[in-house]
Motif scaffolding. Structure first.
Motif, PDB file in Angstrom:
ATOM      1  N   SER A  86       0.843  -1.003   0.096  1.00  0.00           N
ATOM      2  CA  SER A  86      -0.184  -0.161  -0.342  1.00  0.00           C
ATOM      3  C   SER A  86       0.701   1.259  -0.128  1.00  0.00           C
ATOM      4  O   SER A  86       0.171   2.589  -0.676  1.00  0.00           O
ATOM      5  N   ASP A  87       2.295   1.046   0.501  1.00  0.00           N
ATOM      6  CA  ASP A  87       2.535   2.377   0.179  1.00  0.00           C
ATOM      7  C   ASP A  87       3.024   2.962  -0.626  1.00  0.00           C
ATOM      8  O   ASP A  87       3.900   3.766  -0.557  1.00  0.00           O
ATOM      9  N   ASN A  88       3.115   1.992  -1.759  1.00  0.00           N
ATOM     10  CA  ASN A  88       3.515   2.361  -2.939  1.00  0.00           C
ATOM     11  C   ASN A  88       2.338   3.193  -3.683  1.00  0.00           C
ATOM     12  O   ASN A  88       2.406   3.101  -5.094  1.00  0.00           O
ATOM     13  N   ILE A  89       1.246   2.880  -3.162  1.00  0.00           N
ATOM     14  CA  ILE A  89       0.223   3.564  -4.506  1.00  0.00           C
ATOM     15  C   ILE A  89       0.385   4.533  -3.988  1.00  0.00           C
ATOM     16  O   ILE A  89      -0.009   5.460  -3.055  1.00  0.00           O
ATOM     17  N   LEU A  90      -0.305   5.657  -4.506  1.00  0.00           N
ATOM     18  CA  LEU A  90      -0.301   6.823  -5.218  1.00  0.00           C
ATOM     19  C   LEU A  90      -1.477   7.809  -4.456  1.00  0.00           C
ATOM     20  O   LEU A  90      -2.172   7.179  -4.864  1.00  0.00           O
ATOM     21  N   LEU A  91      -1.678   8.719  -3.579  1.00  0.00           N
ATOM     22  CA  LEU A  91      -2.754   8.680  -3.311  1.00  0.00           C
ATOM     23  C   LEU A  91      -2.847  10.383  -3.658  1.00  0.00           C
ATOM     24  O   LEU A  91      -1.983  10.831  -3.532  1.00  0.00           O
ATOM     25  N   TRP A  92      -4.004  11.068  -3.190  1.00  0.00           N
ATOM     26  CA  TRP A  92      -4.089  12.216  -3.767  1.00  0.00           C
ATOM     27  C   TRP A  92      -3.585  13.093  -2.355  1.00  0.00           C
ATOM     28  O   TRP A  92      -2.968  14.409  -3.378  1.00  0.00           O
ATOM     29  N   ARG A  93      -3.476  12.424  -1.583  1.00  0.00           N
ATOM     30  CA  ARG A  93      -2.821  13.848  -0.646  1.00  0.00           C
ATOM     31  C   ARG A  93      -1.558  13.823  -0.897  1.00  0.00           C
ATOM     32  O   ARG A  93      -0.085  14.444  -1.020  1.00  0.00           O
ATOM     33  N   ASP A  94      -1.041  12.934  -2.086  1.00  0.00           N
ATOM     34  CA  ASP A  94       0.502  12.466  -2.539  1.00  0.00           C
ATOM     35  C   ASP A  94       0.799  13.347  -3.658  1.00  0.00           C
ATOM     36  O   ASP A  94       1.936  13.924  -4.388  1.00  0.00           O
ATOM     37  N   ARG A  95      -0.585  13.541  -4.698  1.00  0.00           N
ATOM     38  CA  ARG A  95      -0.438  14.741  -5.302  1.00  0.00           C
ATOM     39  C   ARG A  95      -1.240  16.285  -5.666  1.00  0.00           C
ATOM     40  O   ARG A  95      -0.334  16.879  -6.234  1.00  0.00           O
ATOM     41  N   PHE A  96      -1.892  16.448  -4.508  1.00  0.00           N
ATOM     42  CA  PHE A  96      -2.693  17.728  -4.907  1.00  0.00           C
ATOM     43  C   PHE A  96      -2.644  18.293  -3.498  1.00  0.00           C
ATOM     44  O   PHE A  96      -2.556  17.023  -2.498  1.00  0.00           O
ATOM     45  N   SER A  97      -2.260  19.464  -3.183  1.00  0.00           N
ATOM     46  CA  SER A  97      -2.918  20.489  -2.098  1.00  0.00           C
ATOM     47  C   SER A  97      -4.026  20.941  -2.513  1.00  0.00           C
ATOM     48  O   SER A  97      -3.508  21.765  -3.085  1.00  0.00           O
ATOM     49  N   PRO A  98      -5.033  20.730  -1.821  1.00  0.00           N
ATOM     50  CA  PRO A  98      -6.433  21.602  -2.656  1.00  0.00           C
ATOM     51  C   PRO A  98      -5.869  22.994  -0.812  1.00  0.00           C
ATOM     52  O   PRO A  98      -5.480  23.310  -0.121  1.00  0.00           O
ATOM     53  N   SER A  99      -6.400  24.153  -1.753  1.00  0.00           N
ATOM     54  CA  SER A  99      -7.347  25.327  -0.778  1.00  0.00           C
ATOM     55  C   SER A  99      -7.296  25.491   0.484  1.00  0.00           C
ATOM     56  O   SER A  99      -8.022  23.945   0.862  1.00  0.00           O
ATOM     57  N   ALA A 100      -6.966  26.142   1.724  1.00  0.00           N
ATOM     58  CA  ALA A 100      -7.135  26.261   2.868  1.00  0.00           C
ATOM     59  C   ALA A 100      -8.777  25.452   3.414  1.00  0.00           C
ATOM     60  O   ALA A 100      -9.110  25.024   4.339  1.00  0.00           O
ATOM     61  N   ASP A 101      -9.656  26.263   2.372  1.00  0.00           N
ATOM     62  CA  ASP A 101     -11.229  25.753   2.918  1.00  0.00           C
ATOM     63  C   ASP A 101     -11.486  24.422   2.070  1.00  0.00           C
ATOM     64  O   ASP A 101     -13.046  24.263   2.408  1.00  0.00           O
ATOM     65  N   GLU A 102     -11.167  24.064   1.077  1.00  0.00           N
ATOM     66  CA  GLU A 102     -11.070  22.906   0.923  1.00  0.00           C
ATOM     67  C   GLU A 102     -10.729  21.270   1.691  1.00  0.00           C
ATOM     68  O   GLU A 102     -10.443  20.531   0.761  1.00  0.00           O
ATOM     69  N   GLN A 103      -9.717  21.669   2.565  1.00  0.00           N
ATOM     70  CA  GLN A 103      -8.515  20.647   3.273  1.00  0.00           C
ATOM     71  C   GLN A 103      -9.756  19.455   3.634  1.00  0.00           C
ATOM     72  O   GLN A 103     -10.819  19.917   4.262  1.00  0.00           O
ATOM     73  N   ASP A 104      -9.726  18.499   3.220  1.00  0.00           N
ATOM     74  CA  ASP A 104      -9.888  16.963   3.936  1.00  0.00           C
ATOM     75  C   ASP A 104      -8.825  15.943   3.723  1.00  0.00           C
ATOM     76  O   ASP A 104      -8.797  15.252   2.631  1.00  0.00           O
ATOM     77  N   GLU A 105      -8.713  15.079   5.214  1.00  0.00           N
ATOM     78  CA  GLU A 105      -8.315  14.261   5.188  1.00  0.00           C
ATOM     79  C   GLU A 105      -8.299  12.674   4.390  1.00  0.00           C
ATOM     80  O   GLU A 105      -7.875  11.994   3.595  1.00  0.00           O
ATOM     81  N   THR A 106     -10.078  12.984   5.451  1.00  0.00           N
ATOM     82  CA  THR A 106     -10.521  11.751   4.770  1.00  0.00           C
ATOM     83  C   THR A 106     -10.412  11.817   2.941  1.00  0.00           C
ATOM     84  O   THR A 106     -10.000  10.305   2.446  1.00  0.00           O
ATOM     85  N   LEU A 107     -10.233  12.610   2.070  1.00  0.00           N
ATOM     86  CA  LEU A 107     -10.662  12.510   0.596  1.00  0.00           C
ATOM     87  C   LEU A 107      -8.798  12.519  -0.169  1.00  0.00           C
ATOM     88  O   LEU A 107      -8.527  11.635  -0.832  1.00  0.00           O
ATOM     89  N   GLY A 108      -7.794  12.552   0.849  1.00  0.00           N
ATOM     90  CA  GLY A 108      -6.827  12.727   0.725  1.00  0.00           C
ATOM     91  C   GLY A 108      -6.037  11.402   0.586  1.00  0.00           C
ATOM     92  O   GLY A 108      -4.979  10.844   0.103  1.00  0.00           O
ATOM     93  N   ALA A 109      -5.987  10.484   1.744  1.00  0.00           N
ATOM     94  CA  ALA A 109      -6.404   9.085   1.016  1.00  0.00           C
ATOM     95  C   ALA A 109      -7.289   8.245   0.303  1.00  0.00           C
ATOM     96  O   ALA A 109      -6.461   7.480   0.368  1.00  0.00           O
ATOM     97  N   HIS A 110      -7.902   8.992  -0.166  1.00  0.00           N
ATOM     98  CA  HIS A 110      -8.267   8.315  -1.792  1.00  0.00           C
ATOM     99  C   HIS A 110      -7.373   8.026  -2.732  1.00  0.00           C
ATOM    100  O   HIS A 110      -5.976   9.013  -2.642  1.00  0.00           O
ATOM    101  N   PRO A 111      -7.203   7.031  -3.300  1.00  0.00           N
ATOM    102  CA  PRO A 111      -5.660   7.090  -3.978  1.00  0.00           C
ATOM    103  C   PRO A 111      -6.500   6.866  -5.664  1.00  0.00           C
ATOM    104  O   PRO A 111      -7.295   7.938  -5.886  1.00  0.00           O
TER     105      PRO A 111
END
Length: 208
Positions: A86-111
């Motif tokens: 699993s540590d080899n799989i690219l996640l959204w938090r690895d690829r995209f940094s949302p604006s301050a008003d759209e931060q969401d750790e749950t969505l960031g964990a999605h592949p």
């Protein structure tokens, strides 16, 4: 769609929540013993004889039966079949940094998926086999900005998955396909079959 737009759609859906179909609500409210408790989250629950007692901001409520709809949680490290890599799989938090008003750790964990719903590598070349794993379930939600895995997504996303798998299978065997295409082709029939019908120009000598 650009990452920012996909993320915005995903967080918009997440914050809005989902509702049951109107016809399901209409069927339920026909029963006189059906009651909907608004703004009544459970803060605790415990056995109450043969029933269950739930504590809510509006007081305790006893239930004969409970069906718990807990929703989805995307955590690839806790998925047995994916945990080892699993540590080899690219996640959204690895690829995209949302604006301050759209931060969401749950969505960031999605592949962060490819166009054919395939896993992508966090470090290119480290786990090329990931492209052979395609995700057709709610974990694909952020990558496409729309819910995945339910009936409305069948027509839109299943063809994309099938097309990607078909392409990968073909390209993986490309050398054998190329050899087959370029191999010598046996004659369908021998020239003797049509030899009597071949037109032959006859010489005509003019008399002097």
């Amino acid at each position: 769609m650009p990452d920012a737009l996909r993320w915005h759609q995903a967080i918009r859906f997440r914050r809005a929540g989902s509702t049951p179909p109107p016809d399901a609500v209409a069927r339920a409210v026909k029963f006189p013993n059906f009651h909907l408790h608004l703004a009544a989250p459970w803060t605790s629950a415990k056995p109450f004889g043969r029933r269950l007692l739930a504590t809510t901001p509006h007081g305790d409520i006893a239930f004969d039966f409970v069906i718990a709809g807990t929703g989805y949680r995307v955590d690839l490290a806790k998925t047995p079949e994916l945990a080892a890599f699993s540590d080899n799989i690219l996640l959204w938090r690895d690829r995209f940094s949302p604006s301050a008003d759209e931060q969401d750790e749950t969505l960031g964990a999605h592949p962060y998926l490819g166009s054919g719903h395939e896993f992508l590598e966090k470090a290119p070349g480290r786990a090329p086999y990931l492209r052979n794993i395609h995700v057709f379930n709610p974990a694909a939600f952020v990558s496409f900005g729309l819910p995945i895995g339910d009936v409305p997504s069948f027509k839109r996303d299943i063809p994309a998955v099938v097309a990607q798998i078909s392409r990968d299978l073909f390209l993986d065997d490309l050398a054998s396909h190329e050899a087959r295409i370029n191999a010598p082709i046996a004659d369908d029939f021998e020239p003797a079959l049509y030899a009597p019908a071949v037109w032959r120009t006859q010489s005509v000598v003019a008399a002097e």
